[in-house]
Scaffold this motif. Structure first.
Motif, PDB file in Angstrom:
ATOM      1  N   ALA A  84       0.852  -1.188   0.000  1.00  0.00           N
ATOM      2  CA  ALA A  84       0.000   0.000   0.000  1.00  0.00           C
ATOM      3  C   ALA A  84       0.889   1.241   0.000  1.00  0.00           C
ATOM      4  O   ALA A  84       1.944   1.249   0.650  1.00  0.00           O
ATOM      5  N   PHE A  85       0.450   2.265  -0.709  1.00  0.00           N
ATOM      6  CA  PHE A  85       1.230   3.501  -0.822  1.00  0.00           C
ATOM      7  C   PHE A  85       0.361   4.725  -0.580  1.00  0.00           C
ATOM      8  O   PHE A  85      -0.857   4.660  -0.682  1.00  0.00           O
ATOM      9  N   ALA A  86       1.074   5.860  -0.319  1.00  0.00           N
ATOM     10  CA  ALA A  86       0.456   7.180  -0.181  1.00  0.00           C
ATOM     11  C   ALA A  86      -0.367   7.269   1.099  1.00  0.00           C
ATOM     12  O   ALA A  86      -1.602   7.183   1.083  1.00  0.00           O
ATOM     13  N   ARG A  87       0.336   7.408   2.203  1.00  0.00           N
ATOM     14  CA  ARG A  87      -0.331   7.491   3.494  1.00  0.00           C
ATOM     15  C   ARG A  87      -1.065   8.814   3.632  1.00  0.00           C
ATOM     16  O   ARG A  87      -0.531   9.864   3.260  1.00  0.00           O
ATOM     17  N   VAL A  88      -2.261   8.743   4.158  1.00  0.00           N
ATOM     18  CA  VAL A  88      -3.051   9.935   4.428  1.00  0.00           C
ATOM     19  C   VAL A  88      -3.489   9.914   5.883  1.00  0.00           C
ATOM     20  O   VAL A  88      -3.546   8.863   6.511  1.00  0.00           O
ATOM     21  N   TYR A  89      -3.777  11.084   6.389  1.00  0.00           N
ATOM     22  CA  TYR A  89      -4.163  11.223   7.789  1.00  0.00           C
ATOM     23  C   TYR A  89      -5.518  11.920   7.876  1.00  0.00           C
ATOM     24  O   TYR A  89      -5.858  12.736   7.048  1.00  0.00           O
ATOM     25  N   ASP A  90      -6.252  11.570   8.863  1.00  0.00           N
ATOM     26  CA  ASP A  90      -7.529  12.222   9.149  1.00  0.00           C
ATOM     27  C   ASP A  90      -8.471  12.178   7.957  1.00  0.00           C
ATOM     28  O   ASP A  90      -9.121  13.165   7.630  1.00  0.00           O
ATOM     29  N   SER A  91      -8.506  11.018   7.293  1.00  0.00           N
ATOM     30  CA  SER A  91      -9.401  10.867   6.158  1.00  0.00           C
ATOM     31  C   SER A  91     -10.438   9.805   6.458  1.00  0.00           C
ATOM     32  O   SER A  91     -10.154   8.808   7.122  1.00  0.00           O
ATOM     33  N   ASP A  92     -11.648  10.014   5.973  1.00  0.00           N
ATOM     34  CA  ASP A  92     -12.715   9.034   6.132  1.00  0.00           C
ATOM     35  C   ASP A  92     -12.864   8.157   4.890  1.00  0.00           C
ATOM     36  O   ASP A  92     -13.639   7.204   4.908  1.00  0.00           O
ATOM     37  N   SER A  93     -12.134   8.463   3.833  1.00  0.00           N
ATOM     38  CA  SER A  93     -12.258   7.693   2.600  1.00  0.00           C
ATOM     39  C   SER A  93     -11.610   6.324   2.765  1.00  0.00           C
ATOM     40  O   SER A  93     -10.511   6.213   3.289  1.00  0.00           O
ATOM     41  N   ILE A  94     -12.282   5.306   2.273  1.00  0.00           N
ATOM     42  CA  ILE A  94     -11.836   3.925   2.396  1.00  0.00           C
ATOM     43  C   ILE A  94     -11.240   3.472   1.067  1.00  0.00           C
ATOM     44  O   ILE A  94     -11.795   3.755   0.009  1.00  0.00           O
ATOM     45  N   GLN A 137      -9.821  -2.175   2.796  1.00  0.00           N
ATOM     46  CA  GLN A 137     -10.850  -1.212   3.215  1.00  0.00           C
ATOM     47  C   GLN A 137     -10.334  -0.316   4.336  1.00  0.00           C
ATOM     48  O   GLN A 137     -10.940  -0.210   5.408  1.00  0.00           O
ATOM     49  N   ARG A 138      -9.203   0.329   4.074  1.00  0.00           N
ATOM     50  CA  ARG A 138      -8.599   1.181   5.090  1.00  0.00           C
ATOM     51  C   ARG A 138      -8.542   2.621   4.600  1.00  0.00           C
ATOM     52  O   ARG A 138      -8.544   2.900   3.394  1.00  0.00           O
ATOM     53  N   SER A 139      -8.414   3.529   5.582  1.00  0.00           N
ATOM     54  CA  SER A 139      -8.373   4.953   5.247  1.00  0.00           C
ATOM     55  C   SER A 139      -6.974   5.531   5.335  1.00  0.00           C
ATOM     56  O   SER A 139      -6.783   6.707   5.027  1.00  0.00           O
ATOM     57  N   ASP A 140      -5.977   4.721   5.716  1.00  0.00           N
ATOM     58  CA  ASP A 140      -4.642   5.289   5.939  1.00  0.00           C
ATOM     59  C   ASP A 140      -3.740   5.254   4.714  1.00  0.00           C
ATOM     60  O   ASP A 140      -2.741   5.973   4.682  1.00  0.00           O
ATOM     61  N   PHE A 141      -4.047   4.430   3.714  1.00  0.00           N
ATOM     62  CA  PHE A 141      -3.268   4.394   2.483  1.00  0.00           C
ATOM     63  C   PHE A 141      -4.215   4.390   1.289  1.00  0.00           C
ATOM     64  O   PHE A 141      -5.252   3.739   1.308  1.00  0.00           O
ATOM     65  N   VAL A 142      -3.791   5.122   0.238  1.00  0.00           N
ATOM     66  CA  VAL A 142      -4.691   5.327  -0.895  1.00  0.00           C
ATOM     67  C   VAL A 142      -4.579   4.233  -1.953  1.00  0.00           C
ATOM     68  O   VAL A 142      -5.580   3.739  -2.463  1.00  0.00           O
TER      69      VAL A 142
END
Length: 128
Positions: free
Chosen positions: A96-106, A111-116
């Motif tokens: 998994a790549f491109a970590r994001v923070y404080d996101s609700d997108s899955i 089905q996680r919100s921490d990597f795009v």
């Protein structure tokens, strides 16, 4: 277009080794944080290792000292070297790549919100 293609999974005996690859297209992998997750059927995905854009790594206790995350910028490919494999390491492994923070997108198969961006997964089976 972003694409992550995984390879390197397979079946090995306990104590064996495998190296998973995650070939990235669409961005330079060394500009993004990345992670390896794994999933056993019927269970949620579990973090295995993280490698940030600065080259710092983190591995969960269950794989520490056995698994190593790395990357090759020239090949734009990330790796997970897995040594001393155990039957409990049997799972589908995802990069998994491109970590994001404080996101609700899955995103992705986990089905996680921490990597795009997520790879398609590769099966690792370790027999005793």
């Amino acid at each position: 277009q972003v694409q992550l293609v995984e390879s390197g999974g397979g079946s090995v005996q306990s104590g064996g080794s495998l190296r998973l690859s995650c070939a990235v297209s669409g961005f330079r992998l060394d500009t993004e944080d990345m992670a390896w997750y794994r999933q056993v059927p019927g269970y949620e995905c579990e973090l295995v290792s993280r490698l940030n854009r600065h080259g710092n790594t983190y591995s969960v206790d269950s794989v520490k000292g056995r698994f190593t995350a790395s990357r090759d910028g020239a090949k734009n490919t990330a790796y997970l070297q897995m040594n001393s494999l155990k039957p409990e390491d049997t799972a589908v492994y995802y990069c998994a790549f491109a970590r994001v923070y404080d996101s609700d997108s899955i995103h992705g198969p986990c089905q996680r919100s921490d990597f795009v961006y997520w790879g398609q997964g590769t099966q690792v089976t370790v027999s005793s």
